[in-house]
Enzyme design. Structure first.
Site, mmCIF file in Angstrom:
data_model
loop_
_atom_site.group_PDB
_atom_site.id
_atom_site.type_symbol
_atom_site.label_atom_id
_atom_site.label_comp_id
_atom_site.label_asym_id
_atom_site.label_seq_id
_atom_site.Cartn_x
_atom_site.Cartn_y
_atom_site.Cartn_z
ATOM 1 C CB SER A 7 -0.885 0.012 1.241
ATOM 2 O OG SER A 7 -1.357 1.336 1.458
ATOM 3 C CG HIS A 32 -3.769 -1.759 -1.439
ATOM 4 N ND1 HIS A 32 -4.845 -2.586 -1.674
ATOM 5 C CD2 HIS A 32 -4.156 -0.923 -0.441
ATOM 6 C CE1 HIS A 32 -5.835 -2.270 -0.850
ATOM 7 N NE2 HIS A 32 -5.445 -1.256 -0.091
ATOM 8 C CG ASP A 34 -5.063 2.238 1.107
ATOM 9 O OD1 ASP A 34 -6.010 1.455 0.951
ATOM 10 O OD2 ASP A 34 -3.943 1.896 1.549
ATOM 11 C CG MET A 36 -8.449 6.932 2.815
ATOM 12 S SD MET A 36 -7.637 6.861 4.407
ATOM 13 C CE MET A 36 -6.781 5.288 4.281
ATOM 14 C CG HIS A 65 -9.203 -0.099 -0.295
ATOM 15 N ND1 HIS A 65 -8.605 -0.323 0.915
ATOM 16 C CD2 HIS A 65 -10.541 -0.210 -0.085
ATOM 17 C CE1 HIS A 65 -9.532 -0.568 1.829
ATOM 18 N NE2 HIS A 65 -10.713 -0.490 1.262
ATOM 19 C CG MET A 67 -11.278 2.845 2.337
ATOM 20 S SD MET A 67 -9.705 2.803 3.188
ATOM 21 C CE MET A 67 -8.587 3.060 1.817
ATOM 22 C CG MET A 136 -11.554 -3.003 5.399
ATOM 23 S SD MET A 136 -10.091 -2.600 4.431
ATOM 24 C CE MET A 136 -9.063 -1.759 5.639
ATOM 25 C CG PHE A 142 -5.594 6.933 10.273
ATOM 26 C CD1 PHE A 142 -5.078 8.170 9.898
ATOM 27 C CD2 PHE A 142 -6.881 6.872 10.777
ATOM 28 C CE1 PHE A 142 -5.845 9.320 10.035
ATOM 29 C CE2 PHE A 142 -7.659 8.023 10.918
ATOM 30 C CZ PHE A 142 -7.136 9.257 10.549
ATOM 31 N N GLY A 144 -0.660 1.733 9.743
ATOM 32 C CA GLY A 144 0.051 1.545 11.004
ATOM 33 C C GLY A 144 -0.792 1.101 12.187
ATOM 34 C CG ASP A 174 -6.158 -3.016 3.218
ATOM 35 O OD1 ASP A 174 -5.009 -2.761 3.630
ATOM 36 O OD2 ASP A 174 -6.874 -2.187 2.623
ATOM 37 N N GLY A 175 -4.795 -4.285 6.387
ATOM 38 C CA GLY A 175 -4.732 -3.617 7.677
ATOM 39 C C GLY A 175 -3.913 -4.393 8.692
ATOM 40 N N GLY A 196 1.060 -1.814 4.200
ATOM 41 C CA GLY A 196 1.756 -0.537 4.062
ATOM 42 C C GLY A 196 3.002 -0.490 4.912
HETATM 43 C C1 DX5 Z 1 -6.362 1.262 5.863
HETATM 44 C C2 DX5 Z 1 -5.907 1.063 4.417
HETATM 45 C C3 DX5 Z 1 -4.792 0.069 4.375
HETATM 46 C C4 DX5 Z 1 -3.596 0.554 5.133
HETATM 47 C C5 DX5 Z 1 -2.565 -0.510 5.273
HETATM 48 O O1 DX5 Z 1 -7.327 2.214 5.926
HETATM 49 O O2 DX5 Z 1 -6.943 0.595 3.625
HETATM 50 O O3 DX5 Z 1 -4.474 -0.302 3.065
HETATM 51 O O4 DX5 Z 1 -3.011 1.648 4.557
HETATM 52 O O5 DX5 Z 1 -1.547 -0.023 6.077
HETATM 53 P P1 DX5 Z 1 -0.898 -0.929 7.194
HETATM 54 O O6 DX5 Z 1 -0.366 -2.128 6.494
HETATM 55 O O7 DX5 Z 1 0.163 -0.065 7.771
HETATM 56 O O8 DX5 Z 1 -1.983 -1.280 8.166
HETATM 57 ZN ZN ZN Z 2 -6.416 -0.423 1.584
#
Ligand code: DX5
Ligand code: ZN
Length: 216
Positions: A7, A32, A34, A36, A65, A67, A136, A142, A144, A174-175, A196
């Site tokens: 990501s 990937h 993201d 938002m 993705h 969101m 998810m 976010f 991390g 994911d996450g 990520g």
């Molecule tokens: C969360 C995102 C993920 C996220 C992954 O809202 O959809 O893709 O960035 O990041 P890590 O791997 O750090 O949880």
């Molecule tokens: Zn994602």
């Protein structure tokens, strides 16, 4: 083989093109991305303009993705910008079916995602209309955050469904995915690992991805 989708939310955005090229060199499978909107989730990231600019940095598929609330409004711009897979949230639109059909009618792969508290039965009616299910394992918004192990049974439920129905649907988690949680997710039935922080932080990306590829 398990697919790995880093990501770019955890990339250095001041040199995004180089960061994406680095993923290709390290043999990532998908990029990937993201997106938002500050409404569906409490954070704002990037839109079609940025995706369009980095499209020429790689030939890897863009796993986008969304969101965002009412994603049907933005399917076309994201496809035009170079998305290969467009994933929307089942919680984000009144008309999931029409949104998925729109993505496919534009010749792209359709994905559907569900938040940690959303049960599998909410996406079940659409399983024949998707190429990818994004489960998810954190509350989206976010990078991390910590992996939520309570989602593992839902991954298993989705995998059982895919096998029982003999449909060709990838299951991406994911996450909070790292070497440890990634292995757990694959054990429960995931076929794609989005990550990520764990990947962008690791000292040898190529080696790490090679390792994850073998979780299957
Ligand atoms: C969360 C995102 C993920 C996220 C992954 O809202 O959809 O893709 O960035 O990041 P890590 O791997 O750090 O949880
Ligand atoms: Zn994602």
């Amino acid at each position: 083989m398990i697919k790995v989708a880093p990501s770019i939310l955890s990339a250095d955005f001041s040199r995004l093109g180089d960061e994406i090229r680095r993923l290709e060199v390290a043999r990532a499978d998908w990029v990937h991305i993201d997106v938002m909107d500050g409404n569906f989730v409490p954070n704002i990231t990037i839109g079609p303009v940025v995706i369009g600019h980095v499209r020429s940095s790689t030939s890897l598929p863009f796993d986008v993705h969304l969101m965002i609330l009412n994603p049907e409004r933005y399917v076309e711009p994201f496809v035009d910008a170079g998305s290969d897979i467009v994933t929307v949230h089942v919680e984000a639109t009144e008309d999931v079916r029409a949104t998925l059909q729109k993505i496919r009618s534009l010749g792209k792969k359709s994905g559907l995602s569900l938040n940690p508290e959303t049960p599998f039965r909410k996406v079940e009616p659409y399983m024949n209309e998707i190429d990818l299910l994004v489960v998810m394992t954190v509350h989206p918004g976010f990078a991390g955050q910590a992996f939520m192990p309570e989602v593992l049974p839902k991954i298993r439920e989705a995998r059982n469904y895919v096998e029982r129905e003999r449909i060709d649907v990838d299951i991406e988690v994911d996450g909070g995915i790292n070497a440890q949680t990634g292995k757990m997710a694959v054990g429960a039935g995931a076929t794609v690992l989005a990550a990520g922080s764990a990947l962008f932080r690791c000292p040898d990306l190529r080696k790490e991805i090679e390792n994850w590829h073998r979780f299957g």
